[in-house]
Design a protein around this motif. Structure first.
Motif, mmCIF file in Angstrom:
data_model
loop_
_atom_site.group_PDB
_atom_site.id
_atom_site.type_symbol
_atom_site.label_atom_id
_atom_site.label_comp_id
_atom_site.label_asym_id
_atom_site.label_seq_id
_atom_site.Cartn_x
_atom_site.Cartn_y
_atom_site.Cartn_z
ATOM 1 N N ARG A 30 -6.767 -2.190 17.197
ATOM 2 C CA ARG A 30 -7.414 -0.692 17.867
ATOM 3 C C ARG A 30 -7.711 -0.263 17.089
ATOM 4 O O ARG A 30 -7.872 0.497 17.010
ATOM 5 N N CYS A 31 -7.971 -0.752 15.486
ATOM 6 C CA CYS A 31 -9.179 -0.207 14.756
ATOM 7 C C CYS A 31 -10.157 -0.749 14.337
ATOM 8 O O CYS A 31 -10.715 -2.186 14.461
ATOM 9 N N GLN A 32 -10.907 -0.398 14.364
ATOM 10 C CA GLN A 32 -12.086 -0.804 13.364
ATOM 11 C C GLN A 32 -12.301 -1.228 12.024
ATOM 12 O O GLN A 32 -11.813 0.538 11.338
ATOM 13 N N ARG A 33 -12.561 -2.038 11.233
ATOM 14 C CA ARG A 33 -11.765 -2.440 10.177
ATOM 15 C C ARG A 33 -12.612 -1.888 9.281
ATOM 16 O O ARG A 33 -14.531 -2.067 9.654
ATOM 17 N N VAL A 34 -12.785 -0.461 7.889
ATOM 18 C CA VAL A 34 -14.378 -1.105 6.827
ATOM 19 C C VAL A 34 -12.984 -1.508 5.314
ATOM 20 O O VAL A 34 -12.515 -0.580 5.556
ATOM 21 N N ALA A 35 -13.955 -2.521 4.937
ATOM 22 C CA ALA A 35 -13.131 -3.042 3.789
ATOM 23 C C ALA A 35 -14.028 -2.370 3.110
ATOM 24 O O ALA A 35 -15.345 -1.788 2.251
ATOM 25 N N PHE A 36 -13.003 -1.587 1.309
ATOM 26 C CA PHE A 36 -13.500 -1.575 0.783
ATOM 27 C C PHE A 36 -13.091 -2.149 -0.594
ATOM 28 O O PHE A 36 -12.146 -3.083 -0.680
ATOM 29 N N HIS A 37 -14.342 -2.114 -1.458
ATOM 30 C CA HIS A 37 -14.250 -3.336 -2.327
ATOM 31 C C HIS A 37 -14.045 -2.619 -3.905
ATOM 32 O O HIS A 37 -14.444 -1.551 -3.946
ATOM 33 N N PRO A 38 -13.544 -3.819 -4.878
ATOM 34 C CA PRO A 38 -13.403 -3.032 -6.096
ATOM 35 C C PRO A 38 -14.985 -2.230 -6.813
ATOM 36 O O PRO A 38 -16.057 -3.276 -6.630
ATOM 37 N N LEU A 39 -14.462 -1.293 -7.606
ATOM 38 C CA LEU A 39 -15.833 -0.499 -8.309
ATOM 39 C C LEU A 39 -16.099 -1.640 -9.356
ATOM 40 O O LEU A 39 -15.283 -2.131 -10.596
ATOM 41 N N PRO A 40 -17.420 -1.943 -9.806
ATOM 42 C CA PRO A 40 -17.682 -2.300 -10.602
ATOM 43 C C PRO A 40 -17.363 -1.923 -12.122
ATOM 44 O O PRO A 40 -17.385 -0.555 -11.807
ATOM 45 N N TYR A 41 -17.673 -2.514 -13.061
ATOM 46 C CA TYR A 41 -16.883 -2.080 -14.636
ATOM 47 C C TYR A 41 -17.711 -0.832 -15.154
ATOM 48 O O TYR A 41 -18.102 0.037 -15.116
ATOM 49 N N GLY A 42 -19.004 -0.875 -14.898
ATOM 50 C CA GLY A 42 -20.040 -0.129 -14.882
ATOM 51 C C GLY A 42 -19.880 0.834 -14.354
ATOM 52 O O GLY A 42 -20.827 1.877 -14.525
ATOM 53 N N LEU A 43 -19.809 1.120 -13.271
ATOM 54 C CA LEU A 43 -19.393 2.106 -12.281
ATOM 55 C C LEU A 43 -18.541 3.854 -13.116
ATOM 56 O O LEU A 43 -18.859 4.143 -12.729
ATOM 57 N N ILE A 44 -17.859 2.545 -12.869
ATOM 58 C CA ILE A 44 -16.838 3.644 -13.249
ATOM 59 C C ILE A 44 -16.547 3.881 -14.904
ATOM 60 O O ILE A 44 -15.945 4.539 -15.413
ATOM 61 N N ALA A 45 -17.284 3.152 -15.752
ATOM 62 C CA ALA A 45 -16.688 2.962 -16.828
ATOM 63 C C ALA A 45 -18.130 4.550 -18.099
ATOM 64 O O ALA A 45 -18.046 5.004 -18.591
ATOM 65 N N GLY A 46 -19.186 4.325 -16.911
ATOM 66 C CA GLY A 46 -19.898 5.650 -17.904
ATOM 67 C C GLY A 46 -19.864 6.480 -17.216
ATOM 68 O O GLY A 46 -20.486 7.334 -17.564
ATOM 69 N N PHE B 87 -20.165 11.927 1.317
ATOM 70 C CA PHE B 87 -20.638 11.042 0.918
ATOM 71 C C PHE B 87 -21.129 10.769 -0.069
ATOM 72 O O PHE B 87 -20.210 9.610 -0.800
ATOM 73 N N SER B 88 -21.407 11.218 -0.934
ATOM 74 C CA SER B 88 -22.380 11.316 -1.765
ATOM 75 C C SER B 88 -21.170 11.228 -3.149
ATOM 76 O O SER B 88 -22.029 10.940 -4.676
ATOM 77 N N GLN B 89 -19.745 11.577 -2.716
ATOM 78 C CA GLN B 89 -19.024 12.123 -3.681
ATOM 79 C C GLN B 89 -18.516 10.650 -3.929
ATOM 80 O O GLN B 89 -17.420 10.462 -4.533
ATOM 81 N N VAL B 90 -18.795 9.071 -2.710
ATOM 82 C CA VAL B 90 -17.948 8.271 -2.736
ATOM 83 C C VAL B 90 -18.591 7.148 -3.902
ATOM 84 O O VAL B 90 -19.568 7.153 -3.692
ATOM 85 N N LEU B 91 -18.192 6.911 -4.861
ATOM 86 C CA LEU B 91 -19.111 5.617 -5.625
ATOM 87 C C LEU B 91 -18.623 4.440 -5.082
ATOM 88 O O LEU B 91 -17.575 4.266 -4.777
ATOM 89 N N GLY B 92 -19.867 3.585 -5.221
ATOM 90 C CA GLY B 92 -19.855 2.468 -4.261
ATOM 91 C C GLY B 92 -19.470 2.492 -3.580
ATOM 92 O O GLY B 92 -20.184 3.768 -2.339
ATOM 93 N N GLN B 93 -18.926 1.184 -3.008
ATOM 94 C CA GLN B 93 -18.841 0.860 -1.213
ATOM 95 C C GLN B 93 -20.283 1.668 -0.465
ATOM 96 O O GLN B 93 -20.430 2.352 0.855
ATOM 97 N N GLU B 94 -21.368 1.409 -0.666
ATOM 98 C CA GLU B 94 -22.205 1.139 0.025
ATOM 99 C C GLU B 94 -22.401 0.993 1.401
ATOM 100 O O GLU B 94 -22.824 1.847 2.672
ATOM 101 N N ARG B 95 -22.048 -0.680 1.083
ATOM 102 C CA ARG B 95 -21.580 -0.752 3.055
ATOM 103 C C ARG B 95 -20.757 -0.107 4.134
ATOM 104 O O ARG B 95 -21.026 0.262 5.230
ATOM 105 N N ALA B 96 -19.472 0.599 3.635
ATOM 106 C CA ALA B 96 -18.859 1.700 3.937
ATOM 107 C C ALA B 96 -19.222 2.761 4.745
ATOM 108 O O ALA B 96 -19.465 3.250 5.688
ATOM 109 N N LYS B 97 -20.295 3.361 3.538
ATOM 110 C CA LYS B 97 -20.969 4.596 3.216
ATOM 111 C C LYS B 97 -22.383 4.437 4.687
ATOM 112 O O LYS B 97 -22.097 5.296 5.338
ATOM 113 N N GLU B 98 -22.843 3.240 5.338
ATOM 114 C CA GLU B 98 -23.889 3.305 5.620
ATOM 115 C C GLU B 98 -23.310 3.416 6.964
ATOM 116 O O GLU B 98 -23.740 3.885 7.829
#
Length: 176
Positions: free
Chosen positions: A160-176, A2-13
């Motif tokens: 029949r599925c539990q939905r998990v939304a993934f949001h666009p990553l903030p620019y600062g997270l992917i630019a760094g 899970f630590s390899q997933v950037l952002g998406q804290e709500r989905a991880k939790e």
């Protein structure tokens, strides 16, 4: 992991709480634009559920189960993708690459994780075949359906599925 997933804290939790509380659903619908971590999250889920040195809600990344999942060579980590020469995921793919393989219990792991990439490209026949599997899921199997837009799926699959939304990553997270 899970630590390899950037952002998406709500989905991880959300997924980590489900693992800790032993309240895992048999099917998850990961929705969001391409490139935001849906596939990485699916692999992290497979590692967390099958890690031999599990320390709670994440995989270790070092044991043989984690390494085989990371390399894509685990029999308990299935991926179904649209074939490049085809416009959709066919009923034959659902039958051959998924249904026949899940007819047997997971081995050597505890739980098999089956990821369907571009779920919205399933043909009508493939969707109906897969729906039967979702309605009567085999034990110790978790399905992860990846889709950009759930409106392009059969409503009965979505329901029949539990939905998990993934949001666009903030620019600062992917630019760094």
């Amino acid at each position: 992991m899970f630590s390899q997933v950037l952002g998406q804290e709500r989905a991880k939790e959300f997924l980590q709480r489900a693992i800790k509380g032993a309240r895992l659903s048999h099917a998850y619908l990961f929705t969001g634009i391409a490139g935001v971590g849906k596939a990485t999250m699916g692999r992290a889920l497979a590692m967390a559920l099958n890690c031999e040195e599990a320390s709670g809600d994440d995989g270790c990344g070092h044991c043989s189960a984690c390494r085989s999942i990371m390399s894509g060579n685990s029999p308990d980590y299935l991926c179904v993708r649209r074939r490049p020469e085809k416009k959709d995921i066919s009923i034959e793919q659902i039958r051959d690459e998924l249904n026949r393989r899940i007819a047997f219990p997971p081995f050597p792991g505890k739980t098999r994780v089956c990821i369907i990439h571009e779920t919205e490209t399933m043909s009508r026949e493939a969707s109906n075949s897969f729906l039967k599997t979702l309605e009567e899921p085999p034990p110790r199997n978790v399905f992860v359906l990846k889709a950009v837009e759930p409106r392009n799926l059969l409503p009965t699959i979505v329901s029949r599925c539990q939905r998990v939304a993934f949001h666009p990553l903030p620019y600062g997270l992917i630019a760094g």
